[in-house]
Enzyme design. Structure first.
Site, PDB file in Angstrom:
ATOM      1  N   PRO A 144       0.958  -1.292  -0.058  1.00 34.36           N
ATOM      2  CA  PRO A 144      -0.019   0.056  -0.035  1.00 34.36           C
ATOM      3  C   PRO A 144       0.964   1.274  -0.062  1.00 34.36           C
ATOM      4  CG  PRO A 144       0.193  -0.925   2.186  1.00 34.36           C
ATOM      5  CD  PRO A 144       0.882  -1.833   1.256  1.00 34.36           C
ATOM      6  N   GLY A 145       2.207   1.122   0.300  1.00 35.35           N
ATOM      7  CA  GLY A 145       2.987   2.481  -0.005  1.00 35.35           C
ATOM      8  C   GLY A 145       3.819   2.735   1.141  1.00 35.35           C
ATOM      9  N   ASP A 198       2.257  -5.146 -14.295  1.00 35.04           N
ATOM     10  CA  ASP A 198       3.153  -6.329 -14.045  1.00 35.04           C
ATOM     11  C   ASP A 198       4.581  -5.542 -13.851  1.00 35.04           C
ATOM     12  OD1 ASP A 198       4.475  -8.400 -13.195  1.00 35.04           O
ATOM     13  OD2 ASP A 198       4.357  -9.120 -15.447  1.00 35.04           O
ATOM     14  N   LYS A 242      14.677 -12.786  -1.288  1.00 34.62           N
ATOM     15  CA  LYS A 242      14.302 -13.687  -0.327  1.00 34.62           C
ATOM     16  C   LYS A 242      15.203 -14.826  -0.557  1.00 34.62           C
ATOM     17  CE  LYS A 242      10.166 -16.195   1.137  1.00 34.62           C
ATOM     18  NZ  LYS A 242      10.679 -16.153   2.337  1.00 34.62           N
TER      19      LYS A 242
HETATM   20  C1  LIG Z   1       5.644  -6.881   0.373  1.00 31.76           C
HETATM   21  S1  LIG Z   1       4.447  -6.051  -0.538  1.00 31.76           S
HETATM   22  C2  LIG Z   1       5.092  -4.470  -0.708  1.00 31.76           C
HETATM   23  C3  LIG Z   1       4.977  -3.495   0.419  1.00 31.76           C
HETATM   24  C4  LIG Z   1       5.380  -2.148   0.129  1.00 31.76           C
HETATM   25  N1  LIG Z   1       6.642  -1.993  -0.160  1.00 31.76           N
HETATM   26  C5  LIG Z   1       5.032  -1.206   1.350  1.00 31.76           C
HETATM   27  O1  LIG Z   1       5.921  -0.775   2.080  1.00 31.76           O
HETATM   28  O2  LIG Z   1       3.974  -1.105   1.522  1.00 31.76           O
HETATM   29  C6  LIG Z   1       4.695  -6.727  -2.092  1.00 31.76           C
HETATM   30  C7  LIG Z   1       3.731  -6.309  -3.201  1.00 31.76           C
HETATM   31  O3  LIG Z   1       4.241  -6.581  -4.435  1.00 31.76           O
HETATM   32  C8  LIG Z   1       3.220  -6.587  -5.309  1.00 31.76           C
HETATM   33  N2  LIG Z   1       3.377  -7.577  -6.440  1.00 31.76           N
HETATM   34  C9  LIG Z   1       3.868  -8.948  -6.590  1.00 31.76           C
HETATM   35  N3  LIG Z   1       4.034  -9.482  -7.799  1.00 31.76           N
HETATM   36  C10 LIG Z   1       3.833  -8.168  -8.658  1.00 31.76           C
HETATM   37  C11 LIG Z   1       3.991  -7.938  -9.642  1.00 31.76           C
HETATM   38  N4  LIG Z   1       4.508  -8.992 -10.687  1.00 31.76           N
HETATM   39  N5  LIG Z   1       3.820  -6.630 -10.366  1.00 31.76           N
HETATM   40  C12 LIG Z   1       3.501  -5.628  -9.625  1.00 31.76           C
HETATM   41  N6  LIG Z   1       3.192  -5.810  -8.192  1.00 31.76           N
HETATM   42  C13 LIG Z   1       3.576  -7.075  -7.665  1.00 31.76           C
HETATM   43  C14 LIG Z   1       2.125  -7.093  -4.304  1.00 31.76           C
HETATM   44  O4  LIG Z   1       0.690  -6.759  -4.933  1.00 31.76           O
HETATM   45  C15 LIG Z   1       2.389  -6.648  -3.261  1.00 31.76           C
HETATM   46  O5  LIG Z   1       1.504  -5.408  -3.013  1.00 31.76           O
END
Ligand SMILES: C[S@@+](CC[C@H](N)C(=O)[O-])C[C@H]1O[C@@H](n2cnc3c(N)ncnc32)[C@H](O)[C@@H]1O
Length: 363
Positions: free
Chosen positions: A227-228, A265, A310
């Site tokens: 979410p940011g 993506d 990871k």
């Molecule tokens: C760990 S969360 C990020 C949290 C963010 N950094 C924060 O501080 O709020 C990982 C995010 O990666 C997004 N995500 C995963 N694969 C993705 C892709 N192929 N393209 C865009 N977003 C992706 C997911 O929707 C998720 O919101």
């Protein structure tokens, strides 16, 4: 028992083998040949037979280590630590090791993630009488707040029966207590992940570097932004951010006017113009994320990058070596002068946080 050629290193509990392998490998690169022994949760002893610890620490540099959060050079071990006069036993241990200070401050450590409260409680209570006695013996300087430039006396208590005495050289050890910057969750940040990027910015950059490298008017892309929390860190510093994620972004953050949300993506989306910063917090196969980062770097789509990888359950150090080599290859192909670093942050669990930036190579 006096110690020479011993490094006391701290890491996240459960990662002692990774920190040890890293030390063995990094020290060997600078001519320091040693072995490691896990000592307690999050502590390892690295021994360099017949060598002094500090020159090896200087040549390796803490900034170049991933799994080691902080380190000190060993002075000696008080074993057993008698129940009736622990302070006296420490003074005697220092005397036996020929260590007369003066130290700027004394800190008592207990194993990281210690769940029994008795040992941490004892350590907290013990520090004050210990400091008083050390001051009385002229081993600790008079100023109770310490002198930041003076060496520190670090006393590690694995349990009630032993004390590991070590020296902290401020030029070699972390600027943060036990290598972890103490950060408070900002009230308006959209997620706790924000602390991870903030910790990374503190770990990888000095205050001057942060001010120079993160300035108002710069541009950034945040891949996997929702979410940011990471975007929030960049917006706070005045950067304009393109946030790429199919998930929703925090409304208040979007209202800042500095964020453009692209529901795409992250692996296929590319910016129309190069940006200053790329940050990426996507949980995916590390090799896939490394390839994505390598492509951005090689094509100079960003000038700096911070991202998570990871790691597998085993061979984490060896895996990171492979990924680092791939990133360095892409930087060499781009012709840019960038340094790759990584750290297993306090806010990281099974992942590490990597940084590619124009950094001085030593501390
Ligand atoms: C760990 S969360 C990020 C949290 C963010 N950094 C924060 O501080 O709020 C990982 C995010 O990666 C997004 N995500 C995963 N694969 C993705 C892709 N192929 N393209 C865009 N977003 C992706 C997911 O929707 C998720 O919101």
């Amino acid at each position: 028992m006096t110690e020479t050629g011993v490094i006391r290193a701290l890491c996240r509990p459960g990662f002692e083998a990774d920190a040890g392998q890293e030390l063995v490998s990094r020290a060997a690169e600078v001519g320091g040949y040693g072995f490691f022994v896990p000592e307690a949760a999050g502590w390892i002893r690295f021994e360099l037979p017949g060598q002094a610890a500090e020159p090896v620490m200087r040549a390796v540099s803490l900034r170049n280590l991933v799994f080691v959060r902080d380190w000190y050079s060993g002075i000696g071990v008080v074993d057993p630590l008698p129940g009736e006069d622990r302070v006296g036993a420490v003074l005697e241990g220092l005397r036996d090791a020929g260590e007369s200070g003066p130290f700027g401050r004394v800190d008592v450590h207990v194993p990281l993630g210690e769940t029994e409260e008795a040992l941490p409680r004892f350590a907290r209570k013990w520090t004050s009488p210990l400091a008083k006695a050390l001051r009385g013996a002229g081993i600790l300087q008079g100023n109770p707040d310490g002198d930041a430039g003076a060496p520190g006396l670090e006393i590690l208590l694995p349990d009630f029966s032993r004390a590991l005495l070590a020296r902290r050289d401020p030029a070699l050890s972390s600027a943060f207590h036990e290598g972890v910057p103490r950060l408070r969750m900002p009230g308006t940040a959209p997620s706790r992940s924000t602390l991870k990027l903030e910790e990374a910015l503190h770990r990888f950059f000095t205050t001057d570097e942060r001010e120079r490298l993160l300035r108002h008017g710069m541009t950034a892309v945040d891949l996997g932004a929702a979410p940011g929390g990471w975007t929030w860190q960049l917006v706070q510093r005045g950067l304009a951010v393109t946030a790429v994620d199919n998930g929703p972004m925090d409304e208040a953050l979007m209202a800042s006017g500095l964020v453009t949300h692209r529901t795409e993506d992250a692996f296929s989306w590319r910016p129309s113009h190069p940006v200053d910063w790329l940050v990426c917090d996507i949980v995916d196969r590390p090799a896939r994320v490394v390839e994505l980062m390598a492509e951005w770097l090689e094509n100079r789509l960003c000038r700096l990058a911070v991202f998570n990888l990871k790691l597998p359950m085993k061979q984490r150090w060896a895996c990171w070596q492979e990924y680092r080599a791939r990133l360095e290859e892409s930087i060499a192909a781009s012709g840019a002068d960038l340094t790759v670093r990584a750290a297993h942050l306090y806010h990281d669990r099974e992942e590490i946080t990597c940084c590619v930036a124009p950094l001085t190579r030593s501390r």
